[in-house]
Design an enzyme around this catalytic site. Structure first.
Site, PDB file in Angstrom:
ATOM      1  N   SER A 263       0.844  -1.190   0.000  1.00 49.91           N
ATOM      2  CA  SER A 263       0.000   0.000   0.000  1.00 49.91           C
ATOM      3  C   SER A 263       0.878   1.238   0.000  1.00 49.91           C
ATOM      4  O   SER A 263       1.634   1.480   0.949  1.00 49.91           O
ATOM      5  CB  SER A 263      -0.899   0.009   1.242  1.00 49.91           C
TER       6      SER A 263
ATOM      7  N   HIS B 267      -1.100  -1.350  -4.249  1.00 49.14           N
ATOM      8  CA  HIS B 267      -2.393  -1.073  -3.610  1.00 49.14           C
ATOM      9  C   HIS B 267      -2.539   0.440  -3.413  1.00 49.14           C
ATOM     10  O   HIS B 267      -1.703   1.082  -2.781  1.00 49.14           O
ATOM     11  CB  HIS B 267      -2.436  -1.804  -2.271  1.00 49.14           C
TER      12      HIS B 267
ATOM     13  N   GLY C  32      -9.061   3.549   7.140  1.00 50.48           N
ATOM     14  CA  GLY C  32      -8.829   4.989   7.301  1.00 50.48           C
ATOM     15  C   GLY C  32      -7.374   5.377   7.496  1.00 50.48           C
ATOM     16  O   GLY C  32      -6.959   6.441   7.059  1.00 50.48           O
ATOM     17  N   PHE C  33      -6.627   4.512   8.144  1.00 51.50           N
ATOM     18  CA  PHE C  33      -5.240   4.877   8.471  1.00 51.50           C
ATOM     19  C   PHE C  33      -4.316   3.676   8.359  1.00 51.50           C
ATOM     20  O   PHE C  33      -4.725   2.542   8.663  1.00 51.50           O
ATOM     21  CB  PHE C  33      -5.159   5.432   9.904  1.00 51.50           C
ATOM     22  N   GLY C  34      -3.078   3.961   7.985  1.00 51.70           N
ATOM     23  CA  GLY C  34      -2.052   2.928   8.004  1.00 51.70           C
ATOM     24  C   GLY C  34      -1.496   2.792   9.415  1.00 51.70           C
ATOM     25  O   GLY C  34      -1.789   3.601  10.293  1.00 51.70           O
ATOM     26  N   GLY C  35      -0.743   1.768   9.638  1.00 54.90           N
ATOM     27  CA  GLY C  35      -0.016   1.619  10.898  1.00 54.90           C
ATOM     28  C   GLY C  35      -0.844   1.214  12.110  1.00 54.90           C
ATOM     29  O   GLY C  35      -0.386   1.360  13.247  1.00 54.90           O
TER      30      GLY C  35
ATOM     31  N   GLY D 169      -4.609  -4.410   6.536  1.00 56.14           N
ATOM     32  CA  GLY D 169      -4.578  -3.731   7.829  1.00 56.14           C
ATOM     33  C   GLY D 169      -3.778  -4.499   8.858  1.00 56.14           C
ATOM     34  O   GLY D 169      -4.120  -5.630   9.216  1.00 56.14           O
ATOM     35  N   GLY D 170      -2.682  -3.888   9.286  1.00 57.37           N
ATOM     36  CA  GLY D 170      -1.866  -4.500  10.352  1.00 57.37           C
ATOM     37  C   GLY D 170      -1.128  -5.749   9.919  1.00 57.37           C
ATOM     38  O   GLY D 170      -0.789  -6.595  10.748  1.00 57.37           O
TER      39      GLY D 170
ATOM     40  N   GLY E 135       1.193  -1.921   4.160  1.00 56.10           N
ATOM     41  CA  GLY E 135       1.689  -0.556   3.969  1.00 56.10           C
ATOM     42  C   GLY E 135       2.905  -0.298   4.822  1.00 56.10           C
ATOM     43  O   GLY E 135       4.051  -0.377   4.359  1.00 56.10           O
ATOM     44  N   SER E 136       2.664  -0.028   6.099  1.00 53.94           N
ATOM     45  CA  SER E 136       3.772   0.376   6.978  1.00 53.94           C
ATOM     46  C   SER E 136       4.824  -0.721   7.142  1.00 53.94           C
ATOM     47  O   SER E 136       6.008  -0.418   7.241  1.00 53.94           O
ATOM     48  CB  SER E 136       3.229   0.818   8.342  1.00 53.94           C
TER      49      SER E 136
HETATM   50  C1  DX5 Z   1      -6.252   1.341   5.655  1.00 57.34           C
HETATM   51  C2  DX5 Z   1      -5.836   1.031   4.258  1.00 57.34           C
HETATM   52  C3  DX5 Z   1      -4.660   0.139   4.190  1.00 57.34           C
HETATM   53  C4  DX5 Z   1      -3.416   0.700   4.839  1.00 57.34           C
HETATM   54  C5  DX5 Z   1      -2.756  -0.467   5.484  1.00 57.34           C
HETATM   55  O1  DX5 Z   1      -7.509   1.850   5.696  1.00 57.34           O
HETATM   56  O2  DX5 Z   1      -6.872   0.395   3.542  1.00 57.34           O
HETATM   57  O3  DX5 Z   1      -4.389  -0.299   2.860  1.00 57.34           O
HETATM   58  O4  DX5 Z   1      -2.521   1.322   3.977  1.00 57.34           O
HETATM   59  O5  DX5 Z   1      -1.719  -0.015   6.244  1.00 57.34           O
HETATM   60  P1  DX5 Z   1      -0.916  -0.963   7.245  1.00 57.34           P
HETATM   61  O6  DX5 Z   1      -0.383  -2.089   6.418  1.00 57.34           O
HETATM   62  O7  DX5 Z   1       0.154  -0.058   7.763  1.00 57.34           O
HETATM   63  O8  DX5 Z   1      -1.870  -1.420   8.295  1.00 57.34           O
HETATM   64 ZN    ZN Z   2      -6.330  -0.551   1.586  1.00 53.93          ZN
END
Ligand code: DX5
Ligand code: ZN
Length: 213
Positions: free
Chosen positions: A9, A34, A144-147, A175-176, A196-197
């Site tokens: 992501s 992504h 909504g948020f990464g990490g 997510g996570g 993502g993170s």
């Molecule tokens: C969150 C996004 C994810 C996000 C995942 O709402 O849909 O794609 O980037 O981030 P991580 O992998 O850091 O949880």
């Molecule tokens: Zn996503």
């Protein structure tokens, strides 16, 4: 064993350096890219949209996995399809009355279709659509948020879904995801991981992607 599709992501990438950030994960073994689209209504955050996707498309041949976290996704399908998305995933909760219409609309642009559910949504809502879509995205955090931290209970939806679908259906989690939670999800039957993170905050993208496989 079938291959796991790894989809980094870019939400956690350096946006000032996006072209290189995409190339770097491609060289590190990523399968897809992504792209998280947020509108500040369906989720309490705003990210990127059509113009950014369009610019990405011009610079990469990679498969663009587009995750729409927006209200009324049906109003934006054409724009995302024309901007170059390869797969468009929308949320069940965002358009409950027009799921079939939205699926058909995405298909009318010859794009792959995904439907996603938030952590509090029961996985059974997806069952009627399995035969008409390519992918189901099980959110393992509140979108909504990464990490954020992985919600373990959400992973229990994976085998419930797996039981209902064919071998080549894609069960994606988002997510996570890290080296440990990835193993939980793949052992339960997920065959695509969004991270993502875990990838973009690491020093060695190749090693991180290997750890997810
Ligand atoms: C969150 C996004 C994810 C996000 C995942 O709402 O849909 O794609 O980037 O981030 P991580 O992998 O850091 O949880
Ligand atoms: Zn996503």
């Amino acid at each position: 064993m079938n291959k796991i599709i790894i989809s980094p992501s870019i939400l956690s990438a350096d946006f000032m350096n996006l072209e290189n950030e995409i190339k770097a994960v491609q060289e590190a073994g990523a399968d897809w890219i992504h792209i998280d689209v947020m509108d500040g209504h369906f989720v309490p955050n705003i990210s990127i949209g059509v113009p950014v996707l369009k610019s990405i498309r011009k610079k990469t041949e990679m498969f663009l996995d587009t995750h729409l976290m927006i209200e009324n996704p049906q109003n934006y399908i054409e724009a995302f399809a024309k901007a170059g998305a390869d797969l468009i995933t929308f949320h069940y909760e965002a358009c409950q009355e027009s799921i079939n219409e939205t699926i058909d609309l995405i298909k009318s642009f010859n794009k792959k279709v995904g439907v996603s559910i938030k952590p509090k949504t029961d996985v059974s809502v997806l069952f009627p659509y399995i035969d008409s879509i390519d992918l189901a995205l099980i959110m393992t955090v509140e979108p909504g948020f990464g990490g954020q931290e992985f919600i373990h209970d959400c992973a229990l939806k994976i085998p419930q879904l797996k039981e209902k679908c064919s071998e080549n259906f894609i069960i994606q989690v988002d997510g996570g995801i890290n080296n440990l939670t990835a193993k939980i999800c793949t052992s339960l039957g997920a065959n695509s991981l969004v991270a993502g993170s875990y990838i973009y905050n690491s020093k060695d993208y190749k090693k991180s992607i290997e750890m997810l496989n």
